[in-house]
Scaffold this motif. Structure first.
Motif, PDB file in Angstrom:
ATOM      1  N   ASN A  49       0.835  -1.206   0.000  1.00  0.00           N
ATOM      2  CA  ASN A  49       0.000   0.000   0.000  1.00  0.00           C
ATOM      3  C   ASN A  49       0.868   1.254   0.000  1.00  0.00           C
ATOM      4  OD1 ASN A  49      -2.435  -1.372  -0.067  1.00  0.00           O
ATOM      5  ND2 ASN A  49      -2.629  -1.421   2.155  1.00  0.00           N
ATOM      6  N   THR A  50       1.946   1.234   0.770  1.00  0.00           N
ATOM      7  CA  THR A  50       2.855   2.374   0.826  1.00  0.00           C
ATOM      8  C   THR A  50       3.566   2.566  -0.510  1.00  0.00           C
ATOM      9  OG1 THR A  50       3.171   2.027   3.194  1.00  0.00           O
ATOM     10  CG2 THR A  50       4.799   3.388   2.074  1.00  0.00           C
ATOM     11  N   LEU A  51       4.055   1.482  -1.103  1.00  0.00           N
ATOM     12  CA  LEU A  51       4.707   1.585  -2.411  1.00  0.00           C
ATOM     13  C   LEU A  51       3.748   2.176  -3.442  1.00  0.00           C
ATOM     14  CD1 LEU A  51       6.641  -1.810  -2.625  1.00  0.00           C
ATOM     15  CD2 LEU A  51       7.602   0.463  -2.229  1.00  0.00           C
ATOM     16  N   GLY A  55       3.871   6.152  -5.086  1.00  0.00           N
ATOM     17  CA  GLY A  55       4.101   6.209  -6.533  1.00  0.00           C
ATOM     18  C   GLY A  55       5.314   5.429  -6.990  1.00  0.00           C
ATOM     19  N   PHE A  56       5.780   4.476  -6.170  1.00  0.00           N
ATOM     20  CA  PHE A  56       6.947   3.677  -6.529  1.00  0.00           C
ATOM     21  C   PHE A  56       6.605   2.502  -7.444  1.00  0.00           C
ATOM     22  CE2 PHE A  56       8.987   5.065  -2.300  1.00  0.00           C
ATOM     23  CZ  PHE A  56       9.447   6.234  -2.875  1.00  0.00           C
ATOM     24  N   ILE A  57       5.317   2.193  -7.558  1.00  0.00           N
ATOM     25  CA  ILE A  57       4.884   1.135  -8.479  1.00  0.00           C
ATOM     26  C   ILE A  57       3.775   1.688  -9.365  1.00  0.00           C
ATOM     27  CG2 ILE A  57       5.584  -0.864  -7.120  1.00  0.00           C
ATOM     28  CD1 ILE A  57       2.792  -1.087  -6.021  1.00  0.00           C
ATOM     29  N   LEU A  58       3.687   1.133 -10.565  1.00  0.00           N
ATOM     30  CA  LEU A  58       2.632   1.490 -11.506  1.00  0.00           C
ATOM     31  C   LEU A  58       1.519   0.474 -11.398  1.00  0.00           C
ATOM     32  CD1 LEU A  58       4.779   2.298 -14.671  1.00  0.00           C
ATOM     33  CD2 LEU A  58       3.769   3.923 -13.075  1.00  0.00           C
ATOM     34  N   ASN A  59       0.335   0.913 -11.691  1.00  0.00           N
ATOM     35  CA  ASN A  59      -0.869   0.082 -11.611  1.00  0.00           C
ATOM     36  C   ASN A  59      -1.195  -0.157 -10.140  1.00  0.00           C
ATOM     37  OD1 ASN A  59      -0.693  -0.118 -14.445  1.00  0.00           O
ATOM     38  ND2 ASN A  59       0.634  -1.899 -14.251  1.00  0.00           N
ATOM     39  N   ASN A  74       0.293  -7.404 -12.917  1.00  0.00           N
ATOM     40  CA  ASN A  74       0.769  -6.421 -13.878  1.00  0.00           C
ATOM     41  C   ASN A  74       1.425  -5.213 -13.208  1.00  0.00           C
ATOM     42  OD1 ASN A  74      -1.550  -5.216 -12.862  1.00  0.00           O
ATOM     43  ND2 ASN A  74      -2.201  -4.420 -14.838  1.00  0.00           N
ATOM     44  N   ILE A  75       1.767  -5.346 -11.919  1.00  0.00           N
ATOM     45  CA  ILE A  75       2.458  -4.236 -11.268  1.00  0.00           C
ATOM     46  C   ILE A  75       3.856  -4.107 -11.853  1.00  0.00           C
ATOM     47  CG2 ILE A  75       1.145  -4.355  -9.113  1.00  0.00           C
ATOM     48  CD1 ILE A  75       3.529  -5.719  -7.828  1.00  0.00           C
ATOM     49  N   MET A  76       4.339  -2.880 -11.876  1.00  0.00           N
ATOM     50  CA  MET A  76       5.671  -2.578 -12.391  1.00  0.00           C
ATOM     51  C   MET A  76       6.291  -1.500 -11.516  1.00  0.00           C
ATOM     52  SD  MET A  76       4.801  -2.178 -16.446  1.00  0.00           S
ATOM     53  CE  MET A  76       6.488  -1.938 -16.916  1.00  0.00           C
ATOM     54  N   ILE A  77       7.595  -1.453 -11.523  1.00  0.00           N
ATOM     55  CA  ILE A  77       8.267  -0.353 -10.851  1.00  0.00           C
ATOM     56  C   ILE A  77       8.044   0.899 -11.694  1.00  0.00           C
ATOM     57  CG2 ILE A  77      10.499  -0.783 -11.974  1.00  0.00           C
ATOM     58  CD1 ILE A  77      11.780   0.015  -9.227  1.00  0.00           C
TER      59      ILE A  77
END
Length: 111
Positions: A49-51, A55-59, A74-77
């Motif tokens: 949730n923090t990441l 905004g450290f992960i997309l999607n 489908n999460i990405m850095i």
């Protein structure tokens, strides 16, 4: 730092996502579990949730359906997450302070 320290866990997750992106590999969500990180479910959700919020992960990190809450595959850095790995002083200390890093993060290419 302990292997379950927040910054160590963030480093592990972001490095995994970074390496997947760099190598053109799909994220294996079976590797992104509380068990893989050696932590409890509540701490795991807090980290993701923090990441997500930072905004450290997309999607969105999670989807919720009739079976419960699930980490999306489908999460990405994000570019911000990549910058965090390269520029954050605390993360730099994590990289320097961990002894036997391969025991903690597995077979990962370090920055």
């Amino acid at each position: 730092m302990a292997k379950n320290d927040y910054y160590v866990l963030v480093y592990r997750v972001l490095m995994y996502l970074y390496n997947c992106l760099k190598n053109g590999e799909d994220v294996d969500v079976s590797k992104l579990t509380p068990q893989w990180l050696g932590i409890n479910e509540r701490y795991f959700e807090y980290i993701f949730n923090t990441l997500d919020e930072e905004g450290f992960i997309l999607n969105a990190a999670y989807i919720e359906d009739y079976a419960g809450k699930h980490l999306q595959n489908n999460i990405m850095i994000s570019p911000k997450g990549s910058s965090y790995l390269h520029e954050n002083s605390t993360i730099q200390k994590v990289k320097k302070s961990i002894k036997g890093i391969s025991d903690i993060v597995g077979n990962i290419n370090l920055l």
